[in-house]
Each structure stands twice: as structure tokens, then as C-alpha cells.
Scaffold this motif. Structure first.
Motif, PDB file in Angstrom:
ATOM      1  N   THR A  19      34.517  24.805  54.174  1.00  0.00           N
ATOM      2  CA  THR A  19      34.691  25.505  52.900  1.00  0.00           C
ATOM      3  C   THR A  19      36.162  25.699  52.541  1.00  0.00           C
ATOM      4  OG1 THR A  19      34.578  27.658  54.022  1.00  0.00           O
ATOM      5  CG2 THR A  19      32.511  26.759  53.168  1.00  0.00           C
ATOM      6  N   ALA A  20      37.050  25.029  53.253  1.00  0.00           N
ATOM      7  CA  ALA A  20      38.490  25.283  53.110  1.00  0.00           C
ATOM      8  C   ALA A  20      39.023  24.898  51.735  1.00  0.00           C
ATOM      9  CB  ALA A  20      39.262  24.541  54.194  1.00  0.00           C
ATOM     10  N   ARG A  21      38.504  23.839  51.132  1.00  0.00           N
ATOM     11  CA  ARG A  21      39.061  23.367  49.859  1.00  0.00           C
ATOM     12  C   ARG A  21      38.642  24.234  48.674  1.00  0.00           C
ATOM     13  NH1 ARG A  21      37.223  18.951  48.067  1.00  0.00           N
ATOM     14  NH2 ARG A  21      35.877  18.246  49.757  1.00  0.00           N
ATOM     15  N   TYR A  22      37.374  24.593  48.594  1.00  0.00           N
ATOM     16  CA  TYR A  22      36.913  25.435  47.486  1.00  0.00           C
ATOM     17  C   TYR A  22      37.090  26.921  47.795  1.00  0.00           C
ATOM     18  CZ  TYR A  22      35.188  21.369  45.043  1.00  0.00           C
ATOM     19  OH  TYR A  22      35.112  20.160  44.369  1.00  0.00           O
ATOM     20  N   GLY A  23      37.122  27.260  49.059  1.00  0.00           N
ATOM     21  CA  GLY A  23      37.441  28.623  49.450  1.00  0.00           C
ATOM     22  C   GLY A  23      36.237  29.419  49.902  1.00  0.00           C
ATOM     23  N   GLY A  24      36.500  30.364  50.811  1.00  0.00           N
ATOM     24  CA  GLY A  24      35.435  31.167  51.376  1.00  0.00           C
ATOM     25  C   GLY A  24      35.500  32.637  51.032  1.00  0.00           C
ATOM     26  N   ASN A  25      36.477  33.062  50.225  1.00  0.00           N
ATOM     27  CA  ASN A  25      36.574  34.481  49.864  1.00  0.00           C
ATOM     28  C   ASN A  25      35.607  34.842  48.741  1.00  0.00           C
ATOM     29  OD1 ASN A  25      38.728  35.994  51.386  1.00  0.00           O
ATOM     30  ND2 ASN A  25      39.887  34.166  50.806  1.00  0.00           N
ATOM     31  N   THR A  26      35.145  36.085  48.773  1.00  0.00           N
ATOM     32  CA  THR A  26      34.184  36.534  47.769  1.00  0.00           C
ATOM     33  C   THR A  26      34.902  36.955  46.483  1.00  0.00           C
ATOM     34  OG1 THR A  26      34.147  38.765  48.745  1.00  0.00           O
ATOM     35  CG2 THR A  26      32.492  37.193  49.509  1.00  0.00           C
ATOM     36  N   PRO A  27      34.140  37.177  45.386  1.00  0.00           N
ATOM     37  CA  PRO A  27      34.693  37.130  44.030  1.00  0.00           C
ATOM     38  C   PRO A  27      35.884  38.028  43.715  1.00  0.00           C
ATOM     39  CG  PRO A  27      32.326  36.983  43.905  1.00  0.00           C
ATOM     40  CD  PRO A  27      32.660  37.268  45.341  1.00  0.00           C
ATOM     41  N   CYS A  28      36.884  37.393  43.126  1.00  0.00           N
ATOM     42  CA  CYS A  28      38.040  38.075  42.548  1.00  0.00           C
ATOM     43  C   CYS A  28      38.765  37.097  41.636  1.00  0.00           C
ATOM     44  CB  CYS A  28      38.989  38.594  43.617  1.00  0.00           C
ATOM     45  SG  CYS A  28      40.437  39.446  42.938  1.00  0.00           S
ATOM     46  N   VAL A  29      38.952  37.489  40.388  1.00  0.00           N
ATOM     47  CA  VAL A  29      39.664  36.675  39.398  1.00  0.00           C
ATOM     48  C   VAL A  29      40.693  37.564  38.725  1.00  0.00           C
ATOM     49  CG1 VAL A  29      39.449  35.264  37.313  1.00  0.00           C
ATOM     50  CG2 VAL A  29      37.596  35.269  39.005  1.00  0.00           C
ATOM     51  N   VAL A  30      41.897  37.041  38.508  1.00  0.00           N
ATOM     52  CA  VAL A  30      42.953  37.809  37.838  1.00  0.00           C
ATOM     53  C   VAL A  30      43.300  37.144  36.509  1.00  0.00           C
ATOM     54  CG1 VAL A  30      45.329  38.667  37.955  1.00  0.00           C
ATOM     55  CG2 VAL A  30      43.909  38.638  40.020  1.00  0.00           C
ATOM     56  N   LEU A  31      43.273  37.937  35.447  1.00  0.00           N
ATOM     57  CA  LEU A  31      43.680  37.471  34.125  1.00  0.00           C
ATOM     58  C   LEU A  31      45.065  38.033  33.807  1.00  0.00           C
ATOM     59  CD1 LEU A  31      40.388  38.210  32.112  1.00  0.00           C
ATOM     60  CD2 LEU A  31      40.911  36.275  33.633  1.00  0.00           C
ATOM     61  N   GLN A  32      45.860  37.225  33.112  1.00  0.00           N
ATOM     62  CA  GLN A  32      47.194  37.678  32.706  1.00  0.00           C
ATOM     63  C   GLN A  32      47.435  37.282  31.262  1.00  0.00           C
ATOM     64  OE1 GLN A  32      50.591  37.085  35.385  1.00  0.00           O
ATOM     65  NE2 GLN A  32      51.799  36.392  33.626  1.00  0.00           N
ATOM     66  N   SER A  33      47.825  38.252  30.442  1.00  0.00           N
ATOM     67  CA  SER A  33      48.114  37.982  29.034  1.00  0.00           C
ATOM     68  C   SER A  33      49.495  37.364  28.892  1.00  0.00           C
ATOM     69  CB  SER A  33      48.046  39.287  28.231  1.00  0.00           C
ATOM     70  OG  SER A  33      49.126  40.140  28.585  1.00  0.00           O
ATOM     71  N   ASP A  34      49.785  36.886  27.688  1.00  0.00           N
ATOM     72  CA  ASP A  34      51.104  36.303  27.424  1.00  0.00           C
ATOM     73  C   ASP A  34      52.219  37.308  27.644  1.00  0.00           C
ATOM     74  OD1 ASP A  34      50.216  33.775  26.856  1.00  0.00           O
ATOM     75  OD2 ASP A  34      50.293  33.983  24.687  1.00  0.00           O
ATOM     76  N   SER A  35      51.925  38.597  27.431  1.00  0.00           N
ATOM     77  CA  SER A  35      52.960  39.618  27.595  1.00  0.00           C
ATOM     78  C   SER A  35      53.129  40.040  29.048  1.00  0.00           C
ATOM     79  CB  SER A  35      52.619  40.849  26.745  1.00  0.00           C
ATOM     80  OG  SER A  35      51.543  41.568  27.319  1.00  0.00           O
ATOM     81  N   GLY A  36      52.250  39.540  29.940  1.00  0.00           N
ATOM     82  CA  GLY A  36      52.383  39.844  31.364  1.00  0.00           C
ATOM     83  C   GLY A  36      51.429  40.893  31.891  1.00  0.00           C
ATOM     84  N   GLN A  37      50.617  41.497  31.015  1.00  0.00           N
ATOM     85  CA  GLN A  37      49.640  42.477  31.489  1.00  0.00           C
ATOM     86  C   GLN A  37      48.509  41.772  32.243  1.00  0.00           C
ATOM     87  OE1 GLN A  37      48.225  45.153  28.499  1.00  0.00           O
ATOM     88  NE2 GLN A  37      50.230  46.072  28.162  1.00  0.00           N
ATOM     89  N   LYS A  38      47.958  42.466  33.251  1.00  0.00           N
ATOM     90  CA  LYS A  38      46.957  41.844  34.117  1.00  0.00           C
ATOM     91  C   LYS A  38      45.674  42.662  34.168  1.00  0.00           C
ATOM     92  CE  LYS A  38      50.521  39.629  36.899  1.00  0.00           C
ATOM     93  NZ  LYS A  38      51.055  39.312  38.247  1.00  0.00           N
TER      94      LYS A  38
END
Length: 279
Positions: A19-38
Motif C-alpha cells: 500500500t506504499a504508493r497510494y498510502g495507508g493513512n486514514t482520511p485527512c485532506v487539507v484545502l488552501q485558498s489563494d489567500s493562504g487560509q486552510k
């Protein structure tokens, strides 16, 4: 809007060579706006890896939870900003059928974890916000709508607008579910996801696996592809990979889907992957 995947696996972490290429960690996604807010989506084990994004981040850290099953919370005790004085973190619990908004902190209590949540030097706020289908609520640069997802114990899927782009996040969602957690129809989901620039959607099972796992709270890959078509999305990210699904199997599934020539772009989400949504 920048989108970075830090955890893409469903149910349980799956480290190892398969599972090394697609990854084995459970869900987390980070969004970042153009102004830098996350904005952080879910706090699975991938949240530990996301810590590096917040080393010099001075704004309030916002964490949006889909629901409170372990695989969506268990990265929080290893998120390094929680151990820093002066850091402000606001957590938005998912809309679950059992009222347990403190679940993410409760895992750092009793005999579950050596550092208790009341010992953390950061300032943590649990904010119960009534995100709705019809009206967006602003969280910094992000305008957020929500709909109850079809999942045991409930939870929230989110439609997020930022920088004139629309992202829908619907993990741990069973499109065709038993009555016990069938809160919305497939047609309603197509409306909620309509014209999204990026749809991140649960695609944990294959069709033949659904016969044994109906009611477990996840969708099949084919159901998710059909939803993306009916909702006229521009791009689909297949997400929440089955713990038993190997990298090679995901590669084979990608090749099979390409042969069907879908009318949208797609990819199986990969840990560490980033993309920028543009007009």
C-alpha cells in the motif's frame, strides 16, 4: 484552491509494501485558498503528516469532521500544533445520530492516551455549527454546505466553495443503503454534487463485495462513477480505499475504468498528492 491528500485509506491504517504508493493513512485532506487560509477535512492518521503545513501558520486552524468513527479521529493526538501554546484550533463535529461532539477529545482521556486533552497548551474550541444543504456558512475563505450522509451513526458530507471552485467531500457514504441509515436518495446526492469541480467520494468496494458488505456504510466504485456522471462533475477522486486493496489492484482498476471512457476526469486518491483547482 489547493487540495492535498494526507490520508486516503478507509477503516484502519494499512502500512506496508503493498500500500506504499497510494498510502495507508486514514482520511485527512487539507484545502488552501489563494489567500493562504486552510481548512482540514477529517482527522484520520493522515493528520499527523499534515502537521508540517501548520508549522508557521498563524490563523485559527479549522478542522471539519465528517463523523466520529475512529479512523476519522485517530490522527488528532499526533497533530503537533495541539501541543503548542498560542495555537487556536476550532473543530466542527459531524452531524451524527448519536450526539457525541466531544468524541475527538474523549480519545485523549481515561486510559486511551497518555496526554489528556485538558493538559494541551493549545486553545481548542468545539463549535457545533448547523451547516445546511440550502445555505452556505462562511468559515474564513470557505463557504460550506452540508448534507447528512448514509452511514451507520450518521455524519456529514460537505459542499465547499472557495476561489470560485466547488469541492464536494463525501467519504464513508453508502449511496444505496439499508433503511437504518438511508437518509438521502441517489437523486438527492446527484443534486448535492452537481457541477462540482472536484468530487472526493467513498469508493471502498467492488460490486461483488457489496453483497457481503451491504449496510457497512460505503459505496462501490461503480456506484460512485455513476454518481459523478449523473452529477456532471468535472473531476472525481475515488477515496477511502479498502484496507485489503493493494497498489497493483488499484492500478488495474484505473486501467479498467479508462477503457469505459468516462465523461469526466478521475483518479484514485494518493497520499501526498496535491492539485490546484482553477477556473
Amino acid at each position: 484552491m489547493k487540495v492535498t491528500f494526507y490520508g486516503v485509506r478507509g477503516s484502519i491504517p494499512t502500512p506496508g509494501p503493498d500500500t506504499a504508493r497510494y498510502g495507508g493513512n486514514t482520511p485527512c485532506v487539507v484545502l488552501q485558498s489563494d489567500s493562504g487560509q486552510k481548512l482540514i477535512l477529517d482527522a484520520g492518521t493522515g493528520l499527523r503528516l499534515a502537521s508540517k503545513e501548520f508549522e508557521n501558520y498563524n490563523d485559527t486552524i479549522h478542522i471539519l469532521l465528517s463523523h466520529h468513527h475512529w479512523d476519522h479521529l485517530q490522527g488528532f493526538p499526533f497533530f503537533t500544533p495541539i501541543f503548542k501554546k498560542g495555537v487556536n484550533i476550532t473543530i466542527y463535529p459531524g452531524s451524527t445520530t448519536l450526539n457525541h461532539d466531544t468524541a475527538i477529545l474523549d480519545q485523549m482521556s481515561k486510559s486511551y492516551f497518555p496526554v489528556k486533552f485538558h493538559q494541551l497548551p493549545s486553545t481548542i474550541t468545539l463549535k457545533k455549527t448547523n451547516f445546511s444543504v440550502d445555505e452556505g456558512i462562511e468559515v474564513g475563505d470557505f463557504i460550506i454546505q452540508a448534507m447528512d450522509m448514509n452511514h451507520p451513526d450518521g455524519g456529514s458530507a460537505y459542499r465547499i466553495k472557495c476561489d470560485n471552485q466547488i469541492l464536494v467531500y463525501a467519504t464513508d457514504h453508502e449511496l444505496v443503503a439499508p433503511e437504518s441509515h438511508h437518509f438521502r436518495t441517489v437523486q438527492q446526492w446527484a443534486g448535492f454534487c452537481a457541477n462540482a469541480d472536484l468530487l472526493i467520494h467513498d469508493a471502498q468496494y467492488l460490486d461483488h463485495e457489496m453483497t457481503q458488505k451491504f449496510g457497512w456504510g460505503h459505496s462501490s466504485i461503480s456506484e460512485t462513477l455513476n454518481l459523478a456522471h449523473n452529477a456532471n462533475v468535472k473531476m472525481l477522486s475515488l477515496f477511502s480505499h479498502d484496507p485489503l486493496r493493494t497498489d497493483e489492484e488499484i492500478d488495474d482498476l484505473t486501467a479498467k475504468i479508462l477503457k469505459t471512457d468516462p465523461d469526466f476526469s478521475f483518479f484514485f486518491a494518493k497520499e501526498g498528492q496535491s492539485l490546484i483547482l482553477r477556473e
